[in-house]
Design a protein around this motif. Sequence first.
Motif, PDB file in Angstrom:
ATOM      1  N   ILE A  63       0.842  -1.201   0.000  1.00 21.51           N
ATOM      2  CA  ILE A  63       0.000   0.000   0.000  1.00 21.51           C
ATOM      3  C   ILE A  63       0.876   1.250   0.000  1.00 21.51           C
ATOM      4  CG2 ILE A  63      -1.575   1.362   1.456  1.00 21.51           C
ATOM      5  CD1 ILE A  63      -2.943  -1.305   2.183  1.00 21.51           C
ATOM      6  N   LYS A  64       1.914   1.253   0.816  1.00 21.96           N
ATOM      7  CA  LYS A  64       2.804   2.408   0.883  1.00 21.96           C
ATOM      8  C   LYS A  64       3.509   2.632  -0.445  1.00 21.96           C
ATOM      9  CE  LYS A  64       6.709   4.397   3.408  1.00 21.96           C
ATOM     10  NZ  LYS A  64       7.657   4.241   4.542  1.00 21.96           N
ATOM     11  N   ALA A  65       4.035   1.565  -1.038  1.00 21.35           N
ATOM     12  CA  ALA A  65       4.764   1.690  -2.301  1.00 21.35           C
ATOM     13  C   ALA A  65       3.874   2.254  -3.397  1.00 21.35           C
ATOM     14  CB  ALA A  65       5.339   0.343  -2.717  1.00 21.35           C
ATOM     15  N   GLN A  66       2.628   1.765  -3.465  1.00 24.19           N
ATOM     16  CA  GLN A  66       1.722   2.250  -4.503  1.00 24.19           C
ATOM     17  C   GLN A  66       1.264   3.677  -4.223  1.00 24.19           C
ATOM     18  OE1 GLN A  66       1.423   0.918  -7.244  1.00 24.19           O
ATOM     19  NE2 GLN A  66      -0.279   1.986  -8.205  1.00 24.19           N
ATOM     20  N   ARG A  67       1.066   4.007  -2.957  1.00 24.48           N
ATOM     21  CA  ARG A  67       0.703   5.388  -2.603  1.00 24.48           C
ATOM     22  C   ARG A  67       1.796   6.357  -3.057  1.00 24.48           C
ATOM     23  NH1 ARG A  67       2.398   8.620   1.311  1.00 24.48           N
ATOM     24  NH2 ARG A  67       3.306   6.969   2.629  1.00 24.48           N
ATOM     25  N   LEU A  68       3.047   6.004  -2.779  1.00 26.31           N
ATOM     26  CA  LEU A  68       4.161   6.864  -3.173  1.00 26.31           C
ATOM     27  C   LEU A  68       4.287   6.958  -4.687  1.00 26.31           C
ATOM     28  CD1 LEU A  68       6.842   5.744  -0.553  1.00 26.31           C
ATOM     29  CD2 LEU A  68       5.530   7.883  -0.572  1.00 26.31           C
ATOM     30  N   ALA A  69       4.052   5.836  -5.371  1.00 23.44           N
ATOM     31  CA  ALA A  69       4.127   5.835  -6.836  1.00 23.44           C
ATOM     32  C   ALA A  69       3.074   6.748  -7.446  1.00 23.44           C
ATOM     33  CB  ALA A  69       3.970   4.420  -7.368  1.00 23.44           C
ATOM     34  N   MET A  70       1.934   6.873  -6.773  1.00 21.47           N
ATOM     35  CA  MET A  70       0.860   7.733  -7.264  1.00 21.47           C
ATOM     36  C   MET A  70       1.009   9.174  -6.790  1.00 21.47           C
ATOM     37  SD  MET A  70      -2.359   5.127  -6.762  1.00 21.47           S
ATOM     38  CE  MET A  70      -3.592   6.377  -7.169  1.00 21.47           C
ATOM     39  N   GLY A  71       2.020   9.424  -5.969  1.00 20.81           N
ATOM     40  CA  GLY A  71       2.248  10.779  -5.495  1.00 20.81           C
ATOM     41  C   GLY A  71       1.261  11.251  -4.445  1.00 20.81           C
ATOM     42  N   LEU A  72       0.674  10.305  -3.704  1.00 19.02           N
ATOM     43  CA  LEU A  72      -0.308  10.650  -2.674  1.00 19.02           C
ATOM     44  C   LEU A  72       0.353  10.758  -1.309  1.00 19.02           C
ATOM     45  CD1 LEU A  72      -3.242   8.222  -3.622  1.00 19.02           C
ATOM     46  CD2 LEU A  72      -3.077  10.653  -4.147  1.00 19.02           C
ATOM     47  N   THR A  73      -0.091  11.720  -0.518  1.00 16.71           N
ATOM     48  CA  THR A  73       0.330  11.777   0.877  1.00 16.71           C
ATOM     49  C   THR A  73      -0.551  10.839   1.695  1.00 16.71           C
ATOM     50  OG1 THR A  73      -1.210  13.564   1.439  1.00 16.71           O
ATOM     51  CG2 THR A  73       0.969  14.195   0.603  1.00 16.71           C
ATOM     52  N   GLN A  74      -0.145  10.566   2.918  1.00 12.03           N
ATOM     53  CA  GLN A  74      -0.982   9.753   3.795  1.00 12.03           C
ATOM     54  C   GLN A  74      -2.318  10.444   4.045  1.00 12.03           C
ATOM     55  OE1 GLN A  74       1.413   8.887   7.303  1.00 12.03           O
ATOM     56  NE2 GLN A  74       2.173   6.995   6.387  1.00 12.03           N
ATOM     57  N   GLU A  75      -2.317  11.762   4.158  1.00 13.59           N
ATOM     58  CA  GLU A  75      -3.561  12.510   4.350  1.00 13.59           C
ATOM     59  C   GLU A  75      -4.499  12.329   3.164  1.00 13.59           C
ATOM     60  OE1 GLU A  75      -0.553  13.714   4.794  1.00 13.59           O
ATOM     61  OE2 GLU A  75      -0.435  14.898   6.650  1.00 13.59           O
ATOM     62  N   GLU A  76      -3.948  12.387   1.940  1.00 11.37           N
ATOM     63  CA  GLU A  76      -4.774  12.259   0.739  1.00 11.37           C
ATOM     64  C   GLU A  76      -5.360  10.858   0.624  1.00 11.37           C
ATOM     65  OE1 GLU A  76      -2.582  15.540  -2.155  1.00 11.37           O
ATOM     66  OE2 GLU A  76      -1.757  13.515  -1.968  1.00 11.37           O
ATOM     67  N   LEU A  77      -4.544   9.842   0.926  1.00  7.14           N
ATOM     68  CA  LEU A  77      -5.056   8.479   0.861  1.00  7.14           C
ATOM     69  C   LEU A  77      -6.117   8.254   1.933  1.00  7.14           C
ATOM     70  CD1 LEU A  77      -5.080   5.681  -0.339  1.00  7.14           C
ATOM     71  CD2 LEU A  77      -3.093   5.090   1.070  1.00  7.14           C
ATOM     72  N   ALA A  78      -5.894   8.805   3.120  1.00  9.69           N
ATOM     73  CA  ALA A  78      -6.884   8.680   4.198  1.00  9.69           C
ATOM     74  C   ALA A  78      -8.217   9.281   3.765  1.00  9.69           C
ATOM     75  CB  ALA A  78      -6.372   9.368   5.461  1.00  9.69           C
ATOM     76  N   ALA A  79      -8.172  10.443   3.118  1.00 14.51           N
ATOM     77  CA  ALA A  79      -9.399  11.095   2.665  1.00 14.51           C
ATOM     78  C   ALA A  79     -10.122  10.241   1.634  1.00 14.51           C
ATOM     79  CB  ALA A  79      -9.072  12.471   2.089  1.00 14.51           C
ATOM     80  N   ARG A  80      -9.379   9.651   0.701  1.00 17.44           N
ATOM     81  CA  ARG A  80     -10.004   8.814  -0.329  1.00 17.44           C
ATOM     82  C   ARG A  80     -10.608   7.535   0.261  1.00 17.44           C
ATOM     83  NH1 ARG A  80      -6.517   9.141  -5.963  1.00 17.44           N
ATOM     84  NH2 ARG A  80      -6.127  11.393  -5.925  1.00 17.44           N
ATOM     85  N   MET A  81     -10.007   7.074   1.354  1.00 20.63           N
ATOM     86  CA  MET A  81     -10.488   5.855   1.991  1.00 20.63           C
ATOM     87  C   MET A  81     -11.564   6.132   3.043  1.00 20.63           C
ATOM     88  SD  MET A  81      -9.085   3.194   0.659  1.00 20.63           S
ATOM     89  CE  MET A  81      -9.537   2.015   1.925  1.00 20.63           C
ATOM     90  N   GLY A  82     -11.818   7.402   3.316  1.00 20.88           N
ATOM     91  CA  GLY A  82     -12.840   7.744   4.297  1.00 20.88           C
ATOM     92  C   GLY A  82     -12.365   7.707   5.739  1.00 20.88           C
ATOM     93  N   TYR A  83     -11.040   7.697   5.947  1.00 20.72           N
ATOM     94  CA  TYR A  83     -10.502   7.742   7.307  1.00 20.72           C
ATOM     95  C   TYR A  83     -10.395   9.199   7.761  1.00 20.72           C
ATOM     96  CZ  TYR A  83      -9.114   2.851   6.633  1.00 20.72           C
ATOM     97  OH  TYR A  83      -9.111   1.496   6.410  1.00 20.72           O
ATOM     98  N   LYS A  84     -10.497   9.411   9.071  1.00 19.81           N
ATOM     99  CA  LYS A  84     -10.501  10.774   9.608  1.00 19.81           C
ATOM    100  C   LYS A  84      -9.112  11.386   9.672  1.00 19.81           C
ATOM    101  CE  LYS A  84     -14.715  10.205  12.363  1.00 19.81           C
ATOM    102  NZ  LYS A  84     -15.307  10.251  13.725  1.00 19.81           N
ATOM    103  N   SER A  85      -8.087  10.571   9.760  1.00 22.56           N
ATOM    104  CA  SER A  85      -6.735  11.118   9.850  1.00 22.56           C
ATOM    105  C   SER A  85      -5.740  10.170   9.195  1.00 22.56           C
ATOM    106  CB  SER A  85      -6.337  11.337  11.315  1.00 22.56           C
ATOM    107  OG  SER A  85      -6.118  10.099  11.964  1.00 22.56           O
ATOM    108  N   LYS A  86      -4.517  10.701   9.018  1.00 25.86           N
ATOM    109  CA  LYS A  86      -3.480   9.901   8.376  1.00 25.86           C
ATOM    110  C   LYS A  86      -2.940   8.821   9.303  1.00 25.86           C
ATOM    111  CE  LYS A  86       0.640  12.569   9.627  1.00 25.86           C
ATOM    112  NZ  LYS A  86       1.840  13.255   9.116  1.00 25.86           N
ATOM    113  N   SER A  87      -3.233   8.902  10.606  1.00 21.15           N
ATOM    114  CA  SER A  87      -2.667   7.946  11.558  1.00 21.15           C
ATOM    115  C   SER A  87      -3.095   6.516  11.235  1.00 21.15           C
ATOM    116  CB  SER A  87      -3.063   8.302  12.991  1.00 21.15           C
ATOM    117  OG  SER A  87      -4.469   8.243  13.159  1.00 21.15           O
ATOM    118  N   THR A  88      -4.324   6.360  10.743  1.00 26.17           N
ATOM    119  CA  THR A  88      -4.789   5.014  10.373  1.00 26.17           C
ATOM    120  C   THR A  88      -3.977   4.464   9.217  1.00 26.17           C
ATOM    121  OG1 THR A  88      -7.029   5.567  11.097  1.00 26.17           O
ATOM    122  CG2 THR A  88      -6.782   3.641   9.670  1.00 26.17           C
TER     123      THR A  88
END
Length: 205
Positions: A6-31
């Motif tokens: 998940i981390k490798a693909q997130r980085l390849a897509m240029g997404l921050t943890q905050e951006e991925l959290a938002a797309r996944m419906g999580y409230k914060s990047k900590s998840t």
Amino acid sequence: MIGDKIKAQRLAMGLTQEELAARMGYKSKSTINKIELNINDIPLSKVEEFAKVLHVSTAYLMDWLPPNIITPAARPVPVLGTICAGDGTVAEENFAGNFFIDNTVQADYALRVNGDSMVEAEIYNGDMAFLRKDFEFRAGWIYAVVHGVDREASLKKVFRQDDKLILQPCNSDYSPIIADVQDCYIVGELVGVYHSYSGTIVCKQ
């Protein structure tokens, strides 16, 4: 492990943890952080959602694929940096992971788009441009071109006039770039675009 993928693909897509959290419906990047560190377990329903958001297969994330089998949704294409779709900047040439695409997109590598000079061709800032190394030049098609003394790299429609290449933006706010043929090097033909805003891939040309 799944968090590493998940981390490798997130980085390849240029997404921050905050951006991925938002797309996944999580409230914060900590998840997302805990998932990437393989601290939190993920139910299969969430794995399927991650696969959709990250544009990979569930089988890839779950390690269900034997190493000698490639499915249409799991062909890796290296992300080699960033290309300008603006006034022109030096391309970043660094490996940033793999992006998994369908076999129908005949790409050799991908570059992240920076700028808005190609919006009328539906290529937007933050998108991923998929490029093919081997091609037959066609005037008016979109190519990645390295040009000028500073070796700037641009994604533009390309035309040739005598000993000049005309790099035509697809945005009326920008002017064409005119460069000597001998100072230009076409590094790839655009064959597809991943739209970061919608999570979809569109074949081009």
